[in-house]
Design an enzyme around this catalytic site. Structure first.
Site, PDB file in Angstrom:
ATOM      1  N   ASP A  86      43.332 -33.287  15.914  1.00 52.66           N
ATOM      2  CA  ASP A  86      43.408 -34.389  16.878  1.00 52.66           C
ATOM      3  C   ASP A  86      44.815 -34.978  17.011  1.00 52.66           C
ATOM      4  OD1 ASP A  86      43.368 -35.657  14.436  1.00 52.66           O
ATOM      5  OD2 ASP A  86      41.618 -36.916  14.852  1.00 52.66           O
ATOM      6  N   ARG A  87      45.704 -34.666  16.068  1.00 51.45           N
ATOM      7  CA  ARG A  87      47.075 -35.194  16.183  1.00 51.45           C
ATOM      8  C   ARG A  87      48.006 -34.154  16.799  1.00 51.45           C
ATOM      9  NH1 ARG A  87      48.630 -39.017  11.128  1.00 51.45           N
ATOM     10  NH2 ARG A  87      46.714 -40.220  11.173  1.00 51.45           N
ATOM     11  N   LYS A 127      41.173 -38.470  19.980  1.00 51.10           N
ATOM     12  CA  LYS A 127      42.504 -38.020  20.344  1.00 51.10           C
ATOM     13  C   LYS A 127      42.515 -36.498  20.259  1.00 51.10           C
ATOM     14  CE  LYS A 127      44.448 -39.143  15.778  1.00 51.10           C
ATOM     15  NZ  LYS A 127      43.425 -39.991  15.145  1.00 51.10           N
ATOM     16  N   ARG A 181      36.642 -41.581   3.719  1.00 49.25           N
ATOM     17  CA  ARG A 181      37.545 -40.568   3.146  1.00 49.25           C
ATOM     18  C   ARG A 181      37.723 -40.833   1.662  1.00 49.25           C
ATOM     19  NH1 ARG A 181      42.022 -39.915   7.971  1.00 49.25           N
ATOM     20  NH2 ARG A 181      40.459 -39.389   9.528  1.00 49.25           N
ATOM     21  N   SER A 236      41.152 -35.295   8.129  1.00 50.89           N
ATOM     22  CA  SER A 236      42.256 -35.234   9.070  1.00 50.89           C
ATOM     23  C   SER A 236      43.534 -34.649   8.487  1.00 50.89           C
ATOM     24  CB  SER A 236      42.495 -36.635   9.628  1.00 50.89           C
ATOM     25  OG  SER A 236      43.405 -36.571  10.676  1.00 50.89           O
ATOM     26  N   HIS A 237      44.587 -35.449   8.473  1.00 45.49           N
ATOM     27  CA  HIS A 237      45.898 -34.972   8.047  1.00 45.49           C
ATOM     28  C   HIS A 237      46.061 -35.031   6.526  1.00 45.49           C
ATOM     29  CE1 HIS A 237      45.724 -39.225   8.528  1.00 45.49           C
ATOM     30  NE2 HIS A 237      46.697 -39.349   7.656  1.00 45.49           N
ATOM     31  N   THR A 255      39.620 -46.555   8.588  1.00 48.45           N
ATOM     32  CA  THR A 255      40.076 -46.439   9.971  1.00 48.45           C
ATOM     33  C   THR A 255      39.285 -45.361  10.710  1.00 48.45           C
ATOM     34  OG1 THR A 255      42.290 -46.905   9.112  1.00 48.45           O
ATOM     35  CG2 THR A 255      42.159 -46.231  11.397  1.00 48.45           C
ATOM     36  N   ASP A 260      47.331 -31.261  13.486  1.00 47.14           N
ATOM     37  CA  ASP A 260      47.010 -31.606  12.097  1.00 47.14           C
ATOM     38  C   ASP A 260      45.747 -30.909  11.578  1.00 47.14           C
ATOM     39  OD1 ASP A 260      45.193 -32.989  13.634  1.00 47.14           O
ATOM     40  OD2 ASP A 260      45.047 -34.632  12.194  1.00 47.14           O
ATOM     41  N   GLU A 289      48.423 -43.490  20.276  1.00 46.11           N
ATOM     42  CA  GLU A 289      48.827 -44.238  19.098  1.00 46.11           C
ATOM     43  C   GLU A 289      50.106 -43.640  18.540  1.00 46.11           C
ATOM     44  OE1 GLU A 289      45.382 -45.771  16.608  1.00 46.11           O
ATOM     45  OE2 GLU A 289      44.789 -43.737  17.060  1.00 46.11           O
ATOM     46  N   ASP A 294      42.565 -31.569  11.425  1.00 42.60           N
ATOM     47  CA  ASP A 294      41.350 -31.469  12.240  1.00 42.60           C
ATOM     48  C   ASP A 294      41.634 -31.361  13.730  1.00 42.60           C
ATOM     49  OD1 ASP A 294      42.247 -34.105  12.339  1.00 42.60           O
ATOM     50  OD2 ASP A 294      40.253 -34.913  12.685  1.00 42.60           O
ATOM     51  N   THR A 343      44.572 -50.508  15.488  1.00 40.16           N
ATOM     52  CA  THR A 343      44.688 -49.114  15.083  1.00 40.16           C
ATOM     53  C   THR A 343      43.299 -48.510  14.882  1.00 40.16           C
ATOM     54  OG1 THR A 343      46.802 -49.453  14.042  1.00 40.16           O
ATOM     55  CG2 THR A 343      45.483 -47.629  13.199  1.00 40.16           C
ATOM     56  N   LYS A 393      32.471 -38.576   9.183  1.00 37.69           N
ATOM     57  CA  LYS A 393      32.274 -39.708  10.083  1.00 37.69           C
ATOM     58  C   LYS A 393      31.208 -39.377  11.115  1.00 37.69           C
ATOM     59  CE  LYS A 393      35.924 -38.702  13.402  1.00 37.69           C
ATOM     60  NZ  LYS A 393      36.955 -39.261  14.238  1.00 37.69           N
TER      61      LYS A 393
HETATM   62  C1  G16 Z   1      43.078 -42.091  11.997  1.00 33.98           C
HETATM   63  C2  G16 Z   1      42.517 -42.686  13.240  1.00 33.98           C
HETATM   64  C3  G16 Z   1      43.645 -43.089  14.157  1.00 33.98           C
HETATM   65  C4  G16 Z   1      44.586 -44.021  13.447  1.00 33.98           C
HETATM   66  C5  G16 Z   1      45.043 -43.421  12.157  1.00 33.98           C
HETATM   67  C6  G16 Z   1      45.800 -44.474  11.386  1.00 33.98           C
HETATM   68  O1  G16 Z   1      43.761 -40.917  12.327  1.00 33.98           O
HETATM   69  O2  G16 Z   1      41.689 -41.753  13.889  1.00 33.98           O
HETATM   70  O3  G16 Z   1      43.104 -43.677  15.281  1.00 33.98           O
HETATM   71  O4  G16 Z   1      45.712 -44.295  14.214  1.00 33.98           O
HETATM   72  O5  G16 Z   1      43.948 -43.008  11.398  1.00 33.98           O
HETATM   73  O6  G16 Z   1      45.742 -44.253  10.069  1.00 33.98           O
HETATM   74  P1  G16 Z   1      46.165 -45.363   9.028  1.00 33.98           P
HETATM   75  O7  G16 Z   1      45.062 -46.379   8.958  1.00 33.98           O
HETATM   76  O8  G16 Z   1      46.380 -44.562   7.794  1.00 33.98           O
HETATM   77  O9  G16 Z   1      47.450 -45.967   9.539  1.00 33.98           O
HETATM   78  P2  G16 Z   1      43.292 -39.509  11.749  1.00 33.98           P
HETATM   79  O10 G16 Z   1      44.160 -38.506  12.447  1.00 33.98           O
HETATM   80  O11 G16 Z   1      43.553 -39.635  10.276  1.00 33.98           O
HETATM   81  O12 G16 Z   1      41.836 -39.405  12.081  1.00 33.98           O
END
Ligand code: G16
Length: 544
Positions: free
Chosen positions: A282-283, A377, A22, A113-114, A18, A278, A364, A280, A345, A126
């Site tokens: 962005d959340r 984000k 990772r 990220s998280h 996504t 979170d 989202e 990085d 997504t 990325k």
């Molecule tokens: C990433 C993407 C987001 C997405 C999320 C969904 O978030 O940047 O746009 O909504 O993954 O994750 P999953 O596929 O696990 O539902 P982040 O904050 O991890 O970069």
């Protein structure tokens, strides 16, 4: 120049998910693993010789080592300049801001990220393009294909660069500029929001807030903006020092992982406003006194109140949400008479709409909200947006949300995650659902009749590219929805996400607990997909 060309063999598992690649740190630490992926990124790009690349990360374990490798590879591959944040740090939205502000060729962001950090936890990488946004699917697929056939990569043999001193240094023919990671981003925030009004509220003595940086990257950003520029009391930012392992915590701002903040916000003498970001940056999670704002509601409320904020005072071009995000923002768009787009997504799907000026705000359900100010984000931006609204409306968070529900109705919403289940079981569950879409359409379950059932497919209205298999949707005649999809960001087994939603207009039911209001649909979500049979789980592991 001492450029080495190193022979290598492909790894078969370098398909970005996504949001980038990772994997466990240990996977990235294998000989040639990171180098193969970075070279595949460069091989997928055209015209970068002599150009500038931004590189930074969220400070997790392996961040600094990875950055050194990338800088040496950028020099060997012919980039003219690399801009890095001091200490190898850049939050994801700050990296996007810097790519755009200095009109660079693109950037590489190091983050999972998280996901947890540390030697046994996760790492990620990325590529972001010149618009500051995550590379589109055609580029991530090209990177993956190249990674399957790679046989060599190029790297400069040199001593490590100094990551801690601001200013320019030379690495062979390439220049490396170490910048303060916070200043450009903080300056941008000051241009977007009414800092004067916000400062007045935050220093009035009658308003208290708490920001949980979760031992991650937003600590320095929040300290500069909230405490220094907006004058909130010292200590407003908690867990503000970025740690390589996030202090052993899971840096995901939700009700399950930001427990201390949630407890503070529901205790005696709770602050008026609470927020978290979170790993990085962005959340975001937004809380009022003893009140949780769902990310879907937050997007709708920001859209409905956008003209209160200087940057959006002239109104919104349009809005967008990811498919599993609740339909709350759709109603706001309808009342504002602007377009609302439904994308798969992943933030990358908003990029074209933002670049084309079709949308101004997007968001989202996964705690992400953003606008055309960058192409990621942006956690802290969402927090400042809320503070700007609070400074103008002078009402508690809960009242702003319940006023919104009274006007637009509420999209009662919950997400149930079944984490780390068997990949085979999760894939079988999705395949069986996919096979039964025709059979399910028109079927009734007590009060619920399925109006339409499909595997979501999206055609980008700007470049006409199509992305299929983006999640199974069950749309009911009364506006309710159940959505199933597999996470694309996990590093172990599979995670099944089930998104459950029902519109509610009855004033007597607006404030009910979603788990109770949605209990029939939750049961239905389990039985229709035979979740227990395929995953062995009776209950979800994380409910938000
Ligand atoms: C990433 C993407 C987001 C997405 C999320 C969904 O978030 O940047 O746009 O909504 O993954 O994750 P999953 O596929 O696990 O539902 P982040 O904050 O991890 O970069």
């Amino acid at each position: 120049m001492n450029i080495k060309t190193i022979n290598t063999t492909p790894f078969k598992d370098q398909r970005p998910g996504t949001s980038g690649l990772r994997k466990k740190v240990k996977v990235f630490q294998q000989e040639h693993y990171l180098e193969n992926f970075v070279q595949s990124i460069f091989n997928a790009l055209e015209g970068y010789k002599g150009q500038t690349l931004v590189v930074g990360g969220d400070g997790r374990f392996y961040n600094r080592e990875a950055l050194q490798i990338i800088v040496k590879m950028a020099a060997a591959n012919g980039f003219g300049k690399v801009i890095i944040g001091r200490g190898a740090l850049l939050s994801t939205p700050a990296a996007s801001c810097i790519i755009r502000k200095y009109k660079t060729f693109g950037g590489i962001i190091l983050s999972a990220s998280h996901n947890p950090g540390g030697p046994d936890a996760d790492f990620g990488i990325k590529y972001n393009a010149a618009n500051g946004g995550p590379a589109a699917e055609n580029i991530t697929e090209a990177i993956y294909k190249l990674s399957l056939n790679i046989n060599e990569y190029h790297i400069l043999e040199t001593t490590d660069i100094d990551l801690n001193t601001l200013g320019e240094q030379k690495v062979a023919d390439m220049s490396v500029e170490v910048i303060d990671p916070v200043t450009d981003y903080a300056d941008l925030m000051e241009q977007l929001f009414d800092f004067r009004a916000m400062k007045e509220l935050l220093t009035s003595g009658s308003f208290k807030m708490s920001f949980d940086a979760m031992n991650a990257i937003t600590g320095p950003y929040a300290t500069e903006i909230l405490e220094k520029r907006l004058g909130t009391a010292a200590g407003t930012v908690t867990r503000g020092k970025p740690l390589e392992d996030f202090g052993g915590a899971h840096p995901d701002p939700n009700l399950a992982h930001a427990k201390e903040l949630v407890a503070l916000m529901s205790g005696d003498d709770a602050p008026d406003f609470g927020a978290a970001s979170d790993g990085d940056g962005d959340r975001n999670m937004i809380l009022g006194r003893d009140f949780y704002v769902t990310p879907s509601d937050s997007l709708a409320i920001l859209a409905a109140n956008a003209t209160l904020v200087p940057a959006y005072s002239k109104g919104l071009a349009g809005v967008a949400r990811s498919m599993p995000t609740s339909q709350a923002v759709d109603r706001v768009a309808e009342s504002l008479n602007i377009d609302c787009y439904e994308t798969p997504t992943g933030w990358k799907f908003f990029g074209n709409l933002l670049d084309a000026g079709k949308i101004t705000l997007c968001g989202e359900e996964s705690f992400g909200t953003g606008s055309d100010h960058v192409r990621e984000k942006d956690g802290l931006w969402a927090v400042l947006f809320w503070l700007n609204i609070l400074a103008v409306r002078k009402q508690p968070v809960a009242e702003i949300v319940t006023d919104h529900w009274s006007k637009f109705g509420r999209d009662v919403y919950t997400r149930h995650d079944y984490e780390g289940v068997s990949t085979v079981g999760a894939n079988t569950l999705m395949q069986e659902l996919r096979k039964s879409t025709d059979e399910l359409t028109g079927k009734s379950f007590n009060d619920y009749t399925i109006r339409h059932c499909d595997d979501f497919s999206y055609t980008d209205s700007v470049d006409n590219s199509t992305s299929s298999h983006q999640g199974l949707r069950l749309l009911f005649t009364n506006g309710a929805r159940i959505v199933y999809r597999l996470s694309g960001t996990g590093t172990e087994g599979a995670t099944l996400r089930v998104y459950i939603e029902q519109p509610e207009k009855d004033p007597a039911k607006l404030e009910a607990d979603p788990q109770e209001s949605l209990s029939d649909l939750i049961k239905l979500s389990k039985s229709i997909a035979q979740i227990e049979k395929h995953t062995g789980r009776k209950q979800a592991d994380v409910i938000t």
